[in-house]
Design an enzyme around this catalytic site. Structure first.
Site, PDB file in Angstrom:
ATOM      1  N   THR A  14       0.822  -1.213   0.000  1.00  0.00           N
ATOM      2  CA  THR A  14       0.000   0.000   0.000  1.00  0.00           C
ATOM      3  C   THR A  14       0.854   1.260   0.000  1.00  0.00           C
ATOM      4  OG1 THR A  14      -1.570  -1.250   1.309  1.00  0.00           O
ATOM      5  CG2 THR A  14      -1.877   1.114   1.262  1.00  0.00           C
ATOM      6  N   GLU A 192      -2.680  -6.020  11.633  1.00  0.00           N
ATOM      7  CA  GLU A 192      -1.420  -6.484  11.054  1.00  0.00           C
ATOM      8  C   GLU A 192      -1.515  -7.999  10.842  1.00  0.00           C
ATOM      9  OE1 GLU A 192       1.447  -4.592  10.539  1.00  0.00           O
ATOM     10  OE2 GLU A 192       0.589  -2.727  11.280  1.00  0.00           O
ATOM     11  N   ASP A 203       3.445  -2.682  18.252  1.00  0.00           N
ATOM     12  CA  ASP A 203       3.617  -1.675  17.201  1.00  0.00           C
ATOM     13  C   ASP A 203       3.675  -0.264  17.803  1.00  0.00           C
ATOM     14  OD1 ASP A 203       3.016  -0.572  14.292  1.00  0.00           O
ATOM     15  OD2 ASP A 203       1.449   0.252  15.570  1.00  0.00           O
ATOM     16  N   LYS A 207       6.921   2.548  18.217  1.00  0.00           N
ATOM     17  CA  LYS A 207       6.855   3.978  17.871  1.00  0.00           C
ATOM     18  C   LYS A 207       7.265   4.839  19.068  1.00  0.00           C
ATOM     19  CE  LYS A 207       3.157   2.926  14.586  1.00  0.00           C
ATOM     20  NZ  LYS A 207       1.723   2.724  14.417  1.00  0.00           N
TER      21      LYS A 207
HETATM   22  N1  HSE Z   1      -1.146  -1.178  12.498  1.00  0.00           N
HETATM   23  C1  HSE Z   1      -0.870   0.194  12.752  1.00  0.00           C
HETATM   24  C2  HSE Z   1      -2.110   0.869  13.289  1.00  0.00           C
HETATM   25  C3  HSE Z   1      -0.361   0.956  11.564  1.00  0.00           C
HETATM   26  O1  HSE Z   1      -3.154   0.243  13.412  1.00  0.00           O
HETATM   27  O2  HSE Z   1      -2.038   2.042  13.620  1.00  0.00           O
HETATM   28  C4  HSE Z   1       1.063   0.592  11.244  1.00  0.00           C
HETATM   29  O3  HSE Z   1       1.923   0.902  12.273  1.00  0.00           O
END
Ligand code: HSE
Length: 428
Positions: A14, A192, A203, A207
């Protein structure tokens, strides 16, 4: 007229397809803003035959991203493969060793190898940029690294996983159970490939660890992030929190105290009227507090083709303009190893547990809390069943260590069923 800036793009999912579209469709705008033409030399992906909705035949094709990364006609290697190791890591390392600048959206790679890669980039005179890795389209890396560079950062908070925020919002607004909201997110394609990355907080933890490094001049320390996912959040907690004027969010918080660097990613209560409390659906928000700027709030799409490709292009355009910023906002050699401080800052907590409905039961719980030094601020017992009743307690500010000591003492009281739910209330 300067030479074009030539890209090699690995990963045509994407985001990769979105980047190709912007380069093709907005060529004049990109050139007008950077003073340099941006061109794609070569691309790479796992499947050459897939239709990605964008013409690729004018670009050289490489099956191996490492080969792509080191091509002579590539100035910037754009890594959109993903994964903390494997081809993404090998290709980024190869690109940097070959003197190529790198732009990546790969939070897992940087969370695990950010320090080594930043050192490698600087040793080779390259830049390594990753705006798209954190909060999708929100330019938070640029904000922290550049716009807020003169501030001492006192706290960074973020809702940085849109999938989790979508699930929690649907539980609250739609009255869905966690499992129902999870299934809905799955059907919409939000999760994911490994859903634990989302709902386990991993995830978002990746970050947060990148933001901490920039905010506090420390080496990325993802392993030190205290992680708790949203799997134990129940509709009951969402309702009770709402009744008290709070929302439950998967909230990342980092701050530096005298004890060290605190980094936590966990379900927290935040005031319903705060910007974080009002954040609904798959949107992200990052709140940054600096000693000069005060509090700023950044809100926007955390995922998706346009927003994420927009962030990738911002990094590429910086390189085209000749802007060369260190990976984490300071020379990699000066980033210090942080001392992890586990939730050291005292906070109020929300507790919910089922209490046996018999004489002295409440006193035993109050006593377990009191002996650990945890003081009760508010308390409510409701919905009496035959022999047990849920109890809600909001504590005064306490450390997580004191609270854990109290929770550890609960089973011995003989009046509390199961492990109590304990959620921090973040003052925002
Ligand atoms: N899976 C993540 C989210 C986006 O739902 O924000 C990619 O880091």
């Amino acid at each position: 007229m300067s030479d074009p800036l030539r890209l090699g793009i690995a990963g045509l999912g994407t985001v990769g397809a979105g980047v190709v579209k912007i380069v093709r469709q907005k060529a004049a705008l990109l050139e007008a803003r950077t003073g340099r033409r941006i061109a794609i030399s070569a691309v790479s992906a796992r499947n050459r035959d897939k239709d990605r909705g964008v013409p690729l035949s004018s670009y050289a094709w490489e099956d191996d991203p490492v080969t792509l990364a080191t091509r002579d006609d590539v100035d910037v290697f754009v890594e959109l493969v993903g994964g903390s190791d494997g081809p993404a890591k090998a290709a980024v390392e190869a690109a940097l060793k070959a003197g190529k600048d790198v732009v990546t959206a790969n939070k897992a790679l940087l969370a695990h190898h950010g320090q080594a890669l930043a050192e490698l980039a600087e040793a080779n005179g390259c830049v390594l940029r990753f705006e798209a890795a954190v909060a999708g389209g929100i330019p938070v890396i640029k904000a922290l690294t550049e716009g807020l560079a003169a501030n001492e950062i006192t706290r960074v908070m973020g809702v940085m996983n849109g999938t989790c925020n979508y699930i929690l919002t649907r539980m609250e607004n739609g009255g869905l159970s966690y499992d129902e909201a999870f299934a809905e997110a799955d059907a919409l394609g939000y999760l994911e490939a490994d859903p634990e990355l989302d709902v386990g907080g991993i995830d978002a933890g990746h970050k947060l660890s990148l933001l901490s490094a920039i905010a506090y001049g420390t080496q990325v320390a993802f392993d030190a992030v205290e992680l708790e996912g949203i799997g134990r959040v129940s509709i009951e907690d969402i309702r009770q929190a709402a009744d008290m004027g709070y929302k439950i969010k998967l909230l990342g918080v980092c701050r530096m105290s005298g004890r060290g660097l605190e980094q936590s990613m966990s379900p927290c209560l935040v005031p319903a009227t705060s910007p974080l409390g009002q954040l609904e659906g798959g949107t992200n928000m990052v709140v940054i507090e600096g000693d000069q700027v005060g509090q700023i709030v950044l809100r926007g799409a955390g995922a998706g083709e346009g927003p994420t490709a927009s962030a990738v292009m911002g990094d590429i355009m910086d390189i085209a303009r000749g802007i060369r910023v260190t990976t984490f906002g300071a020379p990699a050699s000066q980033l210090v190893a942080s001392t992890p401080a586990k939730a050291a800052t005292p906070a109020p907590y929300y507790l919910r547990f089922a209490l046996a409905d018999k004489p002295g039961a409440l006193a035993k719980v109050a006593s377990a809390l009191g002996e650990a030094g945890v003081s009760i601020h508010r308390m409510r017992q409701y919905d009496h069943a035959a022999d047990a009743a849920p109890v809600l307690i909001v504590t005064h500010k306490t450390t997580r260590a004191a609270l854990d000591a109290a929770l550890a003492a609960m089973p011995a009281t003989g009046v509390v069923d199961d492990t109590p739910v304990a959620l921090r209330i973040e003052q925002v």
